[in-house]
Scaffold this active site. Structure first.
Site, mmCIF file in Angstrom:
data_model
loop_
_atom_site.group_PDB
_atom_site.id
_atom_site.type_symbol
_atom_site.label_atom_id
_atom_site.label_comp_id
_atom_site.label_asym_id
_atom_site.label_seq_id
_atom_site.Cartn_x
_atom_site.Cartn_y
_atom_site.Cartn_z
ATOM 1 N N ALA A 65 0.870 -1.177 0.000
ATOM 2 C CA ALA A 65 0.000 0.000 0.000
ATOM 3 C C ALA A 65 0.907 1.228 0.000
ATOM 4 O O ALA A 65 2.062 1.159 0.449
ATOM 5 C CB ALA A 65 -0.882 -0.027 1.232
ATOM 6 N N GLY A 97 0.479 -4.937 0.878
ATOM 7 C CA GLY A 97 -0.727 -4.988 0.042
ATOM 8 C C GLY A 97 -0.478 -5.640 -1.307
ATOM 9 O O GLY A 97 -1.410 -6.177 -1.920
ATOM 10 N N GLU A 132 -0.821 -9.218 -0.664
ATOM 11 C CA GLU A 132 -2.240 -9.451 -0.389
ATOM 12 C C GLU A 132 -3.064 -9.411 -1.669
ATOM 13 O O GLU A 132 -3.989 -10.207 -1.853
ATOM 14 C CB GLU A 132 -2.731 -8.412 0.626
ATOM 15 C CG GLU A 132 -2.063 -8.614 1.988
ATOM 16 C CD GLU A 132 -2.301 -7.453 2.941
ATOM 17 O OE1 GLU A 132 -1.963 -6.299 2.586
ATOM 18 O OE2 GLU A 132 -2.822 -7.688 4.039
ATOM 19 N N GLU A 189 4.737 -4.966 6.974
ATOM 20 C CA GLU A 189 4.035 -3.851 7.627
ATOM 21 C C GLU A 189 4.513 -3.614 9.056
ATOM 22 O O GLU A 189 4.477 -2.497 9.560
ATOM 23 C CB GLU A 189 2.519 -4.111 7.638
ATOM 24 C CG GLU A 189 1.856 -4.076 6.269
ATOM 25 C CD GLU A 189 1.778 -5.428 5.576
ATOM 26 O OE1 GLU A 189 2.560 -6.338 5.925
ATOM 27 O OE2 GLU A 189 0.941 -5.558 4.678
#
Ligand code: CAA
Length: 258
Positions: free
Chosen positions: A65, A109, A112, A132
């Protein structure tokens, strides 16, 4: 809709979506995830598209992200907008098969997103991770759930708690990726695999995808019942007649999605 952060190429009935924020290693910001969710929702309703491939660049599928976008956010900003919740739901609910073709970094992300796809083909340079924890946060688009279900608690816990990366070989050994191909051939291999799926009956493909996904979402007995009902229902299709007749007549089947 004209997209700025993804590039779409249609190859007959296979749609290739390239994540395209090269300056940020395809970091997933709201714009990119919104465009991806929009493109996938459109593809799902487009009968001409049978299979989707999502890829990034050779260096990065997606490095997570977008940290710049998130850096100023407060808890209230994240919680009240359900940050990335709607996009992640839209991406993971596509009914058509979606293949992730991963080269280079698939982190946070990015890992993911790859796991939201139906399966992952990795290049020999792929690196998967949930780093993260190094940012003082945790995975937020499915990593604690999907990685754990795929590679098991021990490996998933270690990766989430330490932030270490997994190379392509470890990812294949652990069941995270279906197979490894040379980086230069990644997209061609993924497209060839997509074309192979596109030749099948779309009805069997849809029921098969739904049934395999049940293995992750329900109990064994419910999943087995779901599979059996889906299996029985395929005997109401012309494609079942065609597939079996073609086998017996020693020829290739011509499926018509009926
Ligand atoms: N967000 C925003 N920008 C990013 C980014 C990210 N996740 N990852 C890389 N970039 C940017 C860098 O800031 C850099 O931009 P500038 O040139 O403007 O400085 C550019 O992409 C190239 O990156 P690097 O110079 O860092 O490249 P590198 O080859 O030295 O390192 C890397 C590559 C190891 C992937 C490193 O970029 C990195 O560690 N990135 C962050 C990975 C990460 O922590 N991901 C998790 C994000 S949080 C998340 O994903 C939450 C969630 O679950 C939803």
């Amino acid at each position: 809709m004209a997209y700025k952060t993804i590039v779409i190429e249609t190859n007959d009935d296979v749609e290739l979506i390239r994540l395209n924020r090269p300056d940020a290693l395809n970091a997933l910001n709201s714009e990119l995830l919104g465009e991806l969710a929009d493109a996938l929702t459109r593809v799902d309703g487009d009968p001409k598209v049978r299979v989707v491939v999502i890829t990034g660049s050779e260096k990065a599928f997606a490095a997570g992200a977008d940290i710049k976008e998130m850096s100023e956010k407060t808890y209230a900003d994240m919680a009240l907008t359900d940050f990335f919740g709607a996009e992640a739901n839209a991406i993971s609910r596509v009914r058509k098969p979606v293949i992730a073709a991963v080269s280079g970094y698939a982190l946070g992300g990015g890992c993911e997103l790859a796991m939201m796809c139906d399966f992952i083909i990795a290049s020999d340079t792929a690196k998967f991770g949930q780093p993260e924890i190094n940012l003082g946060i945790m995975a937020g688009m499915g990593g604690t759930q999907r990685l754990t279900r795929v590679v098991g608690k021990s490996k998933a816990m270690e990766m989430h708690l330490t932030g270490r990366f997994m190379d392509a070989e470890e990812a294949e050994r652990s069941g995270l990726v279906s197979r490894i191909v040379p980086a230069k051939k990644l997209v061609d291999e993924a497209l060839a695999t997509a074309r192979k799926i596109a030749e099948k009956s779309a009805i069997s493909v849809a029921h098969t995808k739904e049934s395999v996904n049940r293995a992750y979402e329900t109990t064994l007995s419910e999943g087995l019942l779901f599979e059996r009902r889906a299996f029985h229902s395929l005997f109401a299709t012309e494609d079942q007649n065609e597939g079996m007749e073609a086998f017996l007549e020693k020829r290739e089947p011509q499926f018509r999605d009926k």
